[in-house]
Write a protein that holds these residues in place. Structure first.
Motif, short mmCIF file in Angstrom:
data_model
loop_
_atom_site.label_atom_id
_atom_site.label_comp_id
_atom_site.label_asym_id
_atom_site.label_seq_id
_atom_site.Cartn_x
_atom_site.Cartn_y
_atom_site.Cartn_z
N ALA A 159 -5.61 40.73 -63.67
CA ALA A 159 -5.97 41.03 -62.29
C ALA A 159 -6.75 39.86 -61.69
N TRP A 161 -10.59 50.43 -55.30
CA TRP A 161 -10.22 50.66 -56.69
C TRP A 161 -10.81 51.96 -57.21
N LYS A 168 -4.17 48.05 -53.32
CA LYS A 168 -4.28 46.97 -52.34
C LYS A 168 -3.57 47.28 -51.03
N THR A 214 -8.29 46.78 -49.70
CA THR A 214 -8.29 47.08 -51.13
C THR A 214 -9.40 48.05 -51.50
N THR A 240 -2.40 47.63 -60.81
CA THR A 240 -2.49 47.28 -59.39
C THR A 240 -1.33 47.92 -58.65
N ASP A 280 -7.95 40.46 -53.10
CA ASP A 280 -6.59 40.20 -52.63
C ASP A 280 -6.40 38.69 -52.45
N PHE A 314 -6.45 49.19 -59.10
CA PHE A 314 -6.57 48.64 -57.75
C PHE A 314 -5.51 49.23 -56.84
#
Length: 493
Positions: free
Chosen positions: A139, A422, A159, A420, A433, A89, A157
């Motif tokens: 990313a 993933w 976030k 975050t 994302t 992030d 991802f």
């Protein structure tokens, strides 16, 4: 070994069990008491149990509810709370605010842990690590994770994860079981209970813990079955020559008559079940039979001698050292190849309240290469398309420094409001994302995802409606997502 006639049950042990049970004896020995009499008139005993097979754990009738995108899951749990600031992030504007106190308008009265609540100020600590955009998805990834940067176009991802829990034990318990208090079944146990096993010779839920990793302790209840039948508990594979406790034969016993002994034991347990109707008796039978089959399947599985050198090189030098994170990632791939339904890795050490820059360098060095290698390895074997890979911890870290702040040294406290994670493979959107946070990575500004949402989405990927996978316990129907959870369909390709 005693000889017996299993047709007539002439052995004294069988005769003892088969003695007619008097009314008083029945009511005192059955756990259900008078209630068992009432239930017995309404249901057949075998309908109260999940279907089982002689070859392994069978799933519930009617599952999956829909066509699954994922046949199996590997969950790389990073225990301690990885800092989103040092990983994914990217917040470049913070560089201008070094040492300034976190504005109260940003904090919004959020409760703090006891470790930073008494600080006179909350000085903003920008990350000292460089970020760069990678792949076609562009990313942002920290310089600490060069190997993960190579696979960003496979990653989805999130976030905007958040959790109500601010301390480790309840937060980890909440993530693994859907409730902050111990006693509920873990994710893997729910998956095993609902979907069963695709491999008759291995458990459907296997756990791997990194050795020599410091940090917050982990407890077996995190992969426990809670109130579900015991065959759905996660089976921990340990490093070394004896990966599963009590699986090997005792010293000086060659095991030649083990099969006969288990057959005899099964007959005893079957008669016990017919007499008392306790479903845990059937679970015990299944566990004995699985252990017997694992005596031959586990040594073959854990023998790494057939892995070529280029595979070890891809996962990193630590992959040759049994029990390390890298070795466990490689073992996870082998388990997934064998169609183990749910593989859970735990790696501790992300709880960096002080000296974070140095500690997180080491942590990323120990995990980054193997994590990316697992993605690559699954893809080259055609397994990534139906394997869901998950990476993340129980919460994130604060933008402000806990304790002393210098330009090159700081620590970060727990932060549950945004962090975050993933996912990869099995139908999630690659190179995507989802969710946004403010300039301080303190509050979510777009598309929040709760832990229950995460659980609901995970089950959906496996073809399970999270509202329909339930288990009645103490008069209430429980589920992994409790009374919440929404499927985040924007994450799905």
């Amino acid at each position: 070994m005693c000889h017996y006639d299993k047709t007539t049950h002439t052995h004294p042990d069988f005769q003892h069990i088969q003695k007619k049970i008097g009314r008083r004896d029945f009511l005192t020995k059955t756990s259900l008491g008078i209630g068992a009499l009432a239930l017995g008139s309404l249901f057949k005993a075998d309908k109260l149990l999940a279907e089982t097979s002689s070859g392994g754990i069978a799933g519930l009738p009617g599952l999956p509810h829909l066509v699954p995108k994922a046949k199996r899951v590997v969950y790389l749990f990073q225990s301690g709370g990885p800092s989103q600031f040092e990983t994914f992030d990217y917040k470049p504007e913070l560089a201008k605010m070094f040492g300034k106190d976190l504005p109260e308008s940003v904090r919004g009265g959020q409760r703090l842990t006891g470790m930073s609540a008494n600080q006179s100020s909350l000085p903003i600590a920008p990350s000292i690590f460089k970020f760069q955009q990678y792949g076609q998805s562009r990313a942002w990834v920290s310089e600490l994770m060069p190997y993960t940067a190579e696979v960003v176009d496979e990653l989805c991802f999130v976030k905007s994860m958040h959790t109500p829990q601010i301390n480790h034990d309840p937060a980890i318990t909440f993530f693994q079981t859907g409730h902050q208090l111990p006693g509920r079944p873990s994710i893997g146990s729910w998956v095993s209970y609902g979907l069963g096993s695709d491999n008759n010779n291995l458990p459907s839920f296997i756990v791997l813990n990194s050795k020599n990793a410091g940090g917050q302790p982990l407890y077996a209840r995190l992969w426990g079955n809670g109130f579900l039948p015991t065959e759905h508990q996660g089976v921990q594979f340990r490093s070394g020559t004896d990966p599963v406790l009590f699986l090997n034969n005792p010293e000086n016993y060659d095991g030649a008559d083990r099969g006969k002994m288990l057959e005899y034991l099964k007959e005893l347990n079957t008669l016990q079940y017919e007499a008392f109707g306790d479903p845990e008796i059937n679970a015990r039978i299944a566990q004995y039979e699985m252990a017997y089959r694992m005596q031959s399947s586990v040594p073959e599985l854990t023998d790494m001698s057939n892995e070529p050198d280029y595979i070890f090189d891809m996962y990193g030098s630590d992959s040759r050292d049994s029990g390390t994170y890298a070795a466990n990632c490689l073992m996870a791939r082998r388990l997934l190849e064998k169609d183990v339904k749910f593989v859970q890795l735990y790696h501790r050490g992300w709880d960096q309240h002080a000296y974070l820059p140095g500690a997180i360098r080491t942590q990323c060095k120990n995990t980054d290469q193997a994590t990316a290698a697992l993605i690559k390895d699954l893809k080259q074997r055609g397994l990534l398309e139906d394997t869901l890979v998950i990476w993340g911890g129980e919460f994130g870290r604060t933008v402000y420094s806990q304790g002393k702040l210098t330009p090159n040294d700081y620590g970060r406290d727990h932060h549950p409001r945004c962090f975050t994670m993933w996912m990869a493979g099995a139908g999630v959107k690659p190179g995507f994302t989802y969710g946004e946070t403010d300039d301080f990575s303190y509050n979510i500004t777009k598309n929040p995802v709760s832990v229950h949402d995460f659980h609901a989405t995970l089950l959906y990927m496996m073809g399970v409606d999270h509202e329909k996978l339930t288990f009645k316990h103490q008069g209430r129907r429980f589920r992994l997502t409790d009374v919440e959870g929404h499927i985040v369909k924007d994450l799905i390709a």
